[in-house]
Structure formats: structure tokens, C-alpha cells
Design an enzyme around this catalytic site. Structure first.
Site, PDB file in Angstrom:
ATOM      1  N   HIS A 203      -5.115   2.381   1.496  1.00  0.00           N
ATOM      2  CA  HIS A 203      -5.708   2.504   2.580  1.00  0.00           C
ATOM      3  C   HIS A 203      -6.448   1.426   3.315  1.00  0.00           C
ATOM      4  CE1 HIS A 203      -4.564   6.753   1.534  1.00  0.00           C
ATOM      5  NE2 HIS A 203      -4.623   6.914   2.771  1.00  0.00           N
ATOM      6  N   ASN A 234      -8.379  -1.340  -5.974  1.00  0.00           N
ATOM      7  CA  ASN A 234      -8.185  -0.282  -4.999  1.00  0.00           C
ATOM      8  C   ASN A 234      -9.132   1.093  -5.414  1.00  0.00           C
ATOM      9  OD1 ASN A 234      -7.122   1.396  -2.968  1.00  0.00           O
ATOM     10  ND2 ASN A 234      -5.693   2.411  -4.375  1.00  0.00           N
TER      11      ASN A 234
END
Length: 355
Positions: A203, A234
């Protein structure tokens, strides 16, 4: 011989002191509800906000013991192989139009972020959007705005205001799925382009920034908001940075956030259907405005695991502009913009990393 049972003579008990009658209780409850709505007006749904405040004061948390666990809590479920096409995804509108757990969110505006007067430039249309290559598609969603590179199948940047109340709420990511973004005319990457690629669907506008609304959290799973990120990056330092930004937004009342990958020609690619570029670096540029106070900070992180503190990734915003070819917050007056963007990392760390 039948004997009539003797009953004790009934006594009347009179309660002394003040006693509220039914109508008085109803009236007081009405005043309480009116005060509740007036107090929370313009911030969030009154009842939800009141309950969140009470829960926070009492230290009550959601019971997550019955929720499914995962080795990677930062990863949404894999889509079905036969459902990961643009045509089939566009037809599944029922899920994306489901009502929020917490109701419809009021319109987001800079005025909700601070009770003081805004800077003049904050009131300009699209104030927080960077300026860059004009050929990229501009996509507007309710929670964030982005430019998308159709060739590299990555967002160029994702920009949004992050208000303090938006990071609290009951919205959950457990049942959300990554989906192609039908708003992108050239088409986004597909969720299956990442399958068994060795990279996470990372994201840019994180789901945790939209805890207030299930609908907006679902919107963050559109593939226009996603870039390939190394798993331990991440789930590690990038996640830490996202959490740090949320803590600043909560502390300061609200921030402006611009984030994205550093894109260039010649990057390696992944993908079964699309050639999705794998960025080498990612950035975040954060702006705080509370007239007359203003400060800016930039982060530049390599797409790899790291145990270094977040402060070690702070660079001047000028350096990020040179790497990306973007101009951040171009509507800030030139003298002030130059002064904010030229400050070196060590000169701004103390202004942000404080309790």
C-alpha cells in the site's frame, strides 16, 4: 375451624429527598444527546466518536481472539485466479458499495484538521497535489488522489490529508481483497501479477489510515494504490514509518501526506499479465500546517529490509524531488517552499521526533 389468615397492615413508604420523574429523565437524556451531537459536530459520527473516546479512557480494546490469524497480518487474502480480470472485477459492484461499519464519513476538509485559521495556500484547489509529468493519469478517489503510470503499472504519487479522527474506528482489513482500479483508463496491474513473485502488494496510502470507514479502507486495496515491495521491507521498516506518521497525525491533529515509489526506466518487472516495475526506492513527504507554524519532512527508503531507525532515512525534500522529478506542494509561496524543502535531515528530525 377455618381461621382467616392475618395480614400485616400495609405501610406506605415515602422516599425522602429529590426523585426524578420519568419526564425529567427523558428531558435530561435529550439534553445529553444534543450536547453529544454539538460536541462532535464536524468530526465524526457522534455516537461512534463518543464510544471510541470512552473506550480509550477506560483502556477497552476490541476482542481479536476469535479473528483469523496469519503469518503475514499485513497481507490481504489472495484473489481467486478466475476472478482477477478487469471485466469480472468491474461487474462486482455489490461488495464495493456495501455500507460502512461506522456509517458514512463526513466530507474531508482542511478546516476539520485545525481550529485555527488556515494558511492562504491551504485553501487553494488541489493544494497538496504534486506537479510532475503531465502524461500520467490523474485519479481521484474519496480517500486519496493519485497519478498512475500506465507503462510501469505503479502509482507515481498518492496524496491525501490525514486527520486525527480518521485513524481510529472499527473498520477492519481482514476480509478486504485487492482489486484492479476501474477508474484507471489504461488499466492497473492485476492482483495475480504479484502472485508467487516474491513481492508484497505494498500500500502507498495504507489501510490503517482509513480506520474510520470500511468503504475507504476497501478503496485503499485498489491496485492503483499498490507497488511491489520486498516482504520484510513492507512488513518492517515501511510499516513502522506508516505507524509513525499516524502517531504524528494523532498528536498534531492532522497532516498532509504524499507518498510513492521512485520510478525510472529500466527497473526490473514482475507480472503474469502486466509488466509491473519493481521500484528500488520509496518516499514519503509529510507537511504539517497550523498557522503560523509549518514544518515539512521527507523520507527516502530503499526497497529492502532494514533495522535502522526511521530518523536515518530522513532527507531533504529537495533530494526527493531530484530523485522523482516531482514538485511537492507547489502552491506554497516560493520563498517558504525553498526554505522548507532545502532543510537537511538532521535539521528537521528534532522538530518531528518528539513526544
Amino acid at each position: 375451624m377455618f381461621v382467616r389468615p392475618k395480614f400485616r397492615a400495609s405501610k406506605r413508604y415515602v422516599q425522602r429527598g429529590f426523585r426524578l420523574r420519568g419526564n425529567t429523565l427523558i428531558l435530561l437524556f435529550g439534553f445529553f444527546l444534543l450536547g453529544l451531537f454539538l460536541h462532535y459536530k464536524g468530526r465524526t459520527e457522534p455516537v461512534v466518536a463518543f464510544w471510541n473516546d470512552v473506550r480509550s479512557l477506560l483502556g477497552i480494546r476490541h476482542d481479536r481472539t476469535n479473528r483469523p490469524s496469519s503469518d503475514n497480518p499485513y497481507k490481504a487474502p489472495e484473489p481467486n485466479e478466475d476472478a482477477a480480470t478487469d471485466e469480472q472485477t468491474n461487474g462486482g459492484g455489490d461488495e464495493s458499495e456495501a455500507s460502512d461499519k461506522t456509517g458514512n464519513r463526513p466530507e474531508r476538509s482542511a478546516d476539520q484538521r485545525t481550529s485555527t485559521s488556515l494558511f492562504t495556500f491551504e485553501k487553494e484547489v488541489d493544494f497538496l497535489l504534486p506537479v510532475g509529468k503531465a502524461g500520467d493519469e490523474l485519479i481521484r478517489h474519496e480517500g486519496y488522489t493519485l497519478r498512475y503510470d500506465d507503462d510501469l503499472k505503479n502509482p507515481v504519487w498518492v496524496a491525501y490529508p490525514l486527520l486525527a479522527y480518521e485513524i481510529t474506528g472499527d473498520a477492519e482489513r481482514d476480509n478486504e481483497r485487492f482489486m484492479p482500479d476501474p477508474a484507471v483508463e489504461g488499466g492497473t496491474a492485476l492482483p495475480t501479477d504479484y502472485t508467487r513473485s516474491g513481492y508484497d502488494r505494498g500500500h502507498q496510502a495504507p489501510a490503517g489510515d482509513f480506520k474510520f470507514s470500511q468503504r475507504l479502507m476497501r478503496e485503499s486495496f485498489l491496485m492503483s494504490n499498490i507497488s511491489p515491495q520486498a516482504p520484510q521491507f513492507n512488513r518492517g521498516v515501511w510499516k513502522q514509518l506508516e505507524e509513525q506518521v499516524r502517531s504524528w497525525a494523532y498528536r498534531d491533529g492532522g497532516l498532509y501526506v504524499v507518498t510513492g515509489p521512485v520510478l525510472k526506466a529500466g527497473l526490473p518487472t514482475i507480472g503474469k499479465t502486466n509488466a509491473v516495475a519493481v521500484p528500488e526506492y520509496f518516499y514519503k513527504v509529510i507537511l504539517y500546517c497550523h498557522n503560523p507554524d509549518i514544518r515539512m519532512i521527507g523520507f527516502l527508503l530503499k526497497n529492502e529490509p532494514s533495522d535502522e531507525p526511521l530518523s536515518s532515512f530522513v532527507v531533504s525534500v529537495d533530494q526527493i524531488e531530484q530523485a522523482t522529478g516531482l514538485d511537492f506542494f507547489p502552491k506554497i509561496p516560493d520563498d517558504l517552499e525553498r526554505r522548507l524543502e532545502s532543510r537537511r535531515g538532521r535539521d528537521v528530525v528534532d522538530k518531528w521526533f518528539f513526544r
